[in-house]
Design a protein around this motif. Structure first.
Motif, PDB file in Angstrom:
ATOM      1  N   ALA A 190       0.837  -1.319   0.100  1.00  0.00           N
ATOM      2  CA  ALA A 190       0.181   0.442   0.173  1.00  0.00           C
ATOM      3  C   ALA A 190       0.997   0.879  -0.336  1.00  0.00           C
ATOM      4  O   ALA A 190       1.842   1.438   0.589  1.00  0.00           O
ATOM      5  CB  ALA A 190      -1.051   0.270   1.448  1.00  0.00           C
ATOM      6  N   THR A 191       0.509   2.265  -0.495  1.00  0.00           N
ATOM      7  CA  THR A 191       0.348   3.588  -0.826  1.00  0.00           C
ATOM      8  C   THR A 191       0.110   4.780  -0.285  1.00  0.00           C
ATOM      9  O   THR A 191      -1.280   5.186  -0.746  1.00  0.00           O
ATOM     10  CB  THR A 191       1.527   3.951  -2.005  1.00  0.00           C
ATOM     11  OG1 THR A 191       2.544   2.665  -2.695  1.00  0.00           O
ATOM     12  CG2 THR A 191       2.493   5.066  -2.397  1.00  0.00           C
ATOM     13  N   ARG A 192       0.684   5.618   0.437  1.00  0.00           N
ATOM     14  CA  ARG A 192       0.128   6.824   1.012  1.00  0.00           C
ATOM     15  C   ARG A 192      -0.074   7.840  -0.092  1.00  0.00           C
ATOM     16  O   ARG A 192       0.887   7.873  -0.951  1.00  0.00           O
ATOM     17  CB  ARG A 192       0.940   7.655   2.356  1.00  0.00           C
ATOM     18  CG  ARG A 192      -0.484   7.627   3.361  1.00  0.00           C
ATOM     19  CD  ARG A 192       0.498   9.171   3.736  1.00  0.00           C
ATOM     20  NE  ARG A 192       1.396   8.367   5.027  1.00  0.00           N
ATOM     21  CZ  ARG A 192       0.949   7.730   6.296  1.00  0.00           C
ATOM     22  NH1 ARG A 192       0.265   8.284   6.360  1.00  0.00           N
ATOM     23  NH2 ARG A 192       2.086   7.547   6.628  1.00  0.00           N
ATOM     24  N   ARG A 193      -1.841   8.291  -0.676  1.00  0.00           N
ATOM     25  CA  ARG A 193      -1.275   9.421  -1.170  1.00  0.00           C
ATOM     26  C   ARG A 193      -2.185  10.815  -0.351  1.00  0.00           C
ATOM     27  O   ARG A 193      -2.449  10.076   1.077  1.00  0.00           O
ATOM     28  CB  ARG A 193      -2.653   9.151  -2.203  1.00  0.00           C
ATOM     29  CG  ARG A 193      -2.414   7.592  -3.048  1.00  0.00           C
ATOM     30  CD  ARG A 193      -1.694   8.161  -4.353  1.00  0.00           C
ATOM     31  NE  ARG A 193      -1.067   6.980  -5.593  1.00  0.00           N
ATOM     32  CZ  ARG A 193       0.168   6.805  -4.854  1.00  0.00           C
ATOM     33  NH1 ARG A 193       1.164   7.432  -4.487  1.00  0.00           N
ATOM     34  NH2 ARG A 193       0.243   5.740  -6.006  1.00  0.00           N
ATOM     35  N   ASP A 194      -2.069  12.049  -0.973  1.00  0.00           N
ATOM     36  CA  ASP A 194      -2.911  13.200   0.088  1.00  0.00           C
ATOM     37  C   ASP A 194      -4.289  12.604   0.677  1.00  0.00           C
ATOM     38  O   ASP A 194      -4.185  13.012   1.782  1.00  0.00           O
ATOM     39  CB  ASP A 194      -3.137  14.263  -1.068  1.00  0.00           C
ATOM     40  CG  ASP A 194      -0.814  14.172  -1.025  1.00  0.00           C
ATOM     41  OD1 ASP A 194      -0.523  13.838  -0.193  1.00  0.00           O
ATOM     42  OD2 ASP A 194      -1.740  14.962  -1.912  1.00  0.00           O
ATOM     43  N   ASP A 195      -4.851  11.574  -0.513  1.00  0.00           N
ATOM     44  CA  ASP A 195      -5.997  11.535   0.302  1.00  0.00           C
ATOM     45  C   ASP A 195      -6.215  10.115   1.116  1.00  0.00           C
ATOM     46  O   ASP A 195      -7.405   9.762   0.103  1.00  0.00           O
ATOM     47  CB  ASP A 195      -7.384  12.295  -1.102  1.00  0.00           C
ATOM     48  CG  ASP A 195      -6.853  11.089  -1.742  1.00  0.00           C
ATOM     49  OD1 ASP A 195      -5.998  10.778  -2.362  1.00  0.00           O
ATOM     50  OD2 ASP A 195      -8.256  11.605  -3.137  1.00  0.00           O
TER      51      ASP A 195
END
Ligand code: SF4
Ligand code: SF4
Ligand code: SF4
Ligand code: SF4
Lengths: 256, 369
Positions: free
Chosen positions: B96-101
């Motif tokens: 999983a990769t963090r995004r702004d939202d």
């Protein structure tokens, strides 16, 4: 951006190998410096910022009265104190002094033994102050060190198995050196984590990561005696990097 | 018994089959000599197959020794099992990769070229069937496992001898496999009797242009297996499930706990043990996470960790879990024994604890207590 947590790296009686493991994280060093404010790390930088510190990594064992005081001061300034390596977690090879007469050693080694002020024992950091996490190994594994730092930053439990070195052999597909070649191996009583260094090249485990959870050293010794290991060799096998770890110490004494 | 278009053939040399499979685009995995043991790795060509070797096995003891000259398959099962390939020791499940939202989840693709296993023994075919019931059983499917199973051709080898730790005959899983393979080879004095067990196996044999086997050779192949069965010196009592169910407090559990190292070798070497640990890792930035699944064992203390601590702290309770699950509660859970009698847990236990002897000890005095 939130202020980065302050990291301090401390050295006590040790060879610097565990700190070097941190320096050896070449690809990740920049990310570590991004994530943490390195406030003390004499092996890497002269910059030295005063405490308090969010995280202290402590290498080495306590062998002098001065160091026994110094670790208390560090504890008082540290939120999360992590010990790294066999010296800090079990007393290291220098704990061989615990089985001998230190004054006799000192007079043999030093021209002016009266200049030497040292304790009779080498003891782990946890004998002196509360330790939040102990990372095993002589030296620690780079992989586990990075996992520990990442987990500490994320506020989660690090994934550091307490099972035997044998579990690493099986996961790596390493043929058991004891069963297939009759080589004595401390793996069944030693904690995993090194990356299967010795068995994977056909050597028995030397126990660098110290006792595993619920080790049955007496049963392993009986088996190694059956392979032809004399009592003295058995004693010496347990008496190395983790000589003063309680389970290894008790077992080596049984073969004294 | 063959109902496929080609009848059995005689193969002079198994490396011809390996070569043909590789030429047809299969990744071939089979026995190789490594670290003085027979392991299962990719074969580059037929020359990788060991020859003229046999194994000497006992509780806690394994040695490769010279065997009958020129024989290809005179060893039995070694330290590894096919689960190394079908159920890998470590497997990434997703990342999983963090995004702004929020965050994005990336599924892990299964990378499994069409693969042929060569040298699969009867107990190992039985072990695959046991693991099928765990990983692909109708109500649950591990999709990666199912893909690997589906896209794998099985070339069995019918054992021509048994090792001293083998007890498949008493588990009724061997030494002769009657199903679960595409091709089965039996080594005879005058070559390998090769029979098919599926249409795709039959088609491969047909393309080899070898001599058809004679009825005499078919007969000899059966006799080879009968002799291998007769060689077995260990056996599992048929009433093991009931004996173990009835004896949770037998003094033998304390006795074996004194010898057991709780090292976990038996469970990890066992071709049917399926337990795993799931670990979530994050990187230093905290922006990337991965979920990994890796082999675990009921011998680890953390295996029964629940809020407040671990349930099975004593070695006794962990040894008892392994043996009663394997031989008794597995039957309740999956409708078969969890043991196929391969003998690995006996050979690869560093202190030579023997599951057949432990059951016998409990059974012998069980009726009184
Ligand atoms: S080589 Fe040593 S560590 Fe590895 S399985 Fe054998 S006894 Fe265990
Ligand atoms: S329990 Fe032992 S003999 Fe039975 S299948 Fe597992 S490793 Fe083989
Ligand atoms: S014996 Fe232990 S490791 Fe094996 S499947 Fe059962 S619980 Fe899991
Ligand atoms: S039975 Fe043998 S292999 Fe299994 S955990 Fe105990 S000592 Fe290790």
């Amino acid at each position: 951006m939130a202020p980065r947590p302050k990291l301090a790296v401390w050295k006590f009686a040790s060879c610097d190998g565990c700190q070097l493991t941190l320096l050896d994280c070449e690809d990740e060093l920049l990310a570590i410096a991004d994530a943490l404010d390195i406030a003390q790390f004499l092996e890497a930088t002269k910059v030295a910022t005063d405490g308090p510190y969010d995280v202290s990594l402590v290498e080495g064992s306590i062998t002098t009265a001065h160091d026994a005081q110094r670790i208390r001061d560090i504890r008082a300034q540290t939120k999360t104190l992590i010990t790294i390596g066999a010296c800090a977690t079990a007393g290291g090879t220098q704990s061989l002094r615990n089985f001998a007469d230190v004054d006799a050693y000192t007079s043999m080694v030093y021209a002016h033994p009266d200049y030497i002020s040292t304790l009779a024992t080498s003891t782990p950091i946890s004998d002196h102050v509360k330790v939040d996490f102990e990372l095993r190994g002589c030296p620690v594994s780079k992989h586990q060190l990075l996992e520990l730092i990442s987990a500490t930053l994320a506020g989660r439990k690090p994934h550091v198995p307490l099972t035997s070195q044998c579990t690493e052999c099986k996961q790596h597909g390493t043929t058991c050196v004891t069963v297939a070649h009759g080589i004595p191996c401390l793996g069944p009583v030693t904690q995993a984590g090194c990356g299967n260094l010795c068995p994977s090249v056909g050597r028995g485990c030397y126990g660098c990561f110290g006792p595993k959870e619920t080790p049955n050293a007496a049963a392993l010794s009986a088996q190694m005696a059956g392979l032809g290991l004399p009592p003295r060799a058995l004693r010496d096998l347990y008496r190395s990097f983790n000589a003063a770890a309680p389970e290894f110490q008790a077992e080596s004494k049984r073969h004294d | 018994m063959t109902q496929y278009p080609v009848s059995a053939i005689m193969l002079r040399d198994p490396s011809l089959l390996v070569g043909a499979l590789i030429a047809e685009g299969w990744r071939v995995i089979g026995p190789k000599l490594d670290q003085n043991a027979i392991v299962y790795d990719q074969l580059i060509n037929g020359d990788d197959l060991p020859r003229g070797l046999t194994d000497e096995q006992e509780a806690g003891h394994y040695r490769m020794v010279p065997g009958r000259d020129g024989r290809w398959f005179d060893y039995v099962v070694g330290p590894q099992s096919w689960k190394k390939w079908l159920f890998p020791a470590r497997q990434k499940l997703w990342s999983a990769t963090r995004r702004d939202d929020g965050f994005d989840i990336e599924a892990q693709a299964t990378d499994w070229p069409k693969t042929a296993f060569i040298g699969v023994r009867a107990c190992e075919i039985a072990a695959m069937a046991v693991q099928d019931r765990v990983f692909d059983n109708g109500s649950f499917a591990d999709s990666a496992y199912a893909v690997r199973r589906r896209d794998t051709l099985i070339v069995a080898v019918q054992c021509a001898r048994s090792g001293a730790t083998c007890f498949c005959a008493s588990m009724e899983t061997g030494p002769r496999a009657s199903a679960g393979f595409d091709i089965a080879l039996t080594e005879l004095d005058d070559g390998l009797f090769a029979d098919s067990g599926s249409d795709r196996g039959a088609a491969i044999l047909a393309r080899l242009n070898a001599h058809p086997a004679q009825p005499r050779q078919r007969q000899e192949a059966q006799e080879v297996s009968a002799r291998a069965a007769a060689m077995q010196v260990r056996r599992m009592p048929a009433n093991a499930p009931e004996v173990l169910r009835a004896q949770p407090d037998h003094p033998q559990w304390d006795e074996v706990a004194n010898r057991c190292l709780s090292c976990g070798n038996c469970t990890l070497a066992c071709p049917t043990c399926f337990c795993t640990d799931v670990e979530d890792v994050t990187d230093l930035s905290g922006n990337h996470a991965e979920r990994w699944r890796s082999w675990d064992s009921c011998f680890s203390v953390d295996f029964t960790y629940v809020h407040g601590g671990s349930v099975r702290r004593s070695v006794k309770s962990r040894y008892r879990q392994w043996m009663t699950h394997k031989l008794s509660s597995w039957v309740d859970q999956f409708g078969t024994s969890g043991c196929v009698g391969c003998g690995r847990c006996i050979t690869w236990c560093p202190v030579g604890i023997d599951i057949t002897k432990e059951v016998a000890a409990i059974a012998a005095s069980g009726s009184e207590g």
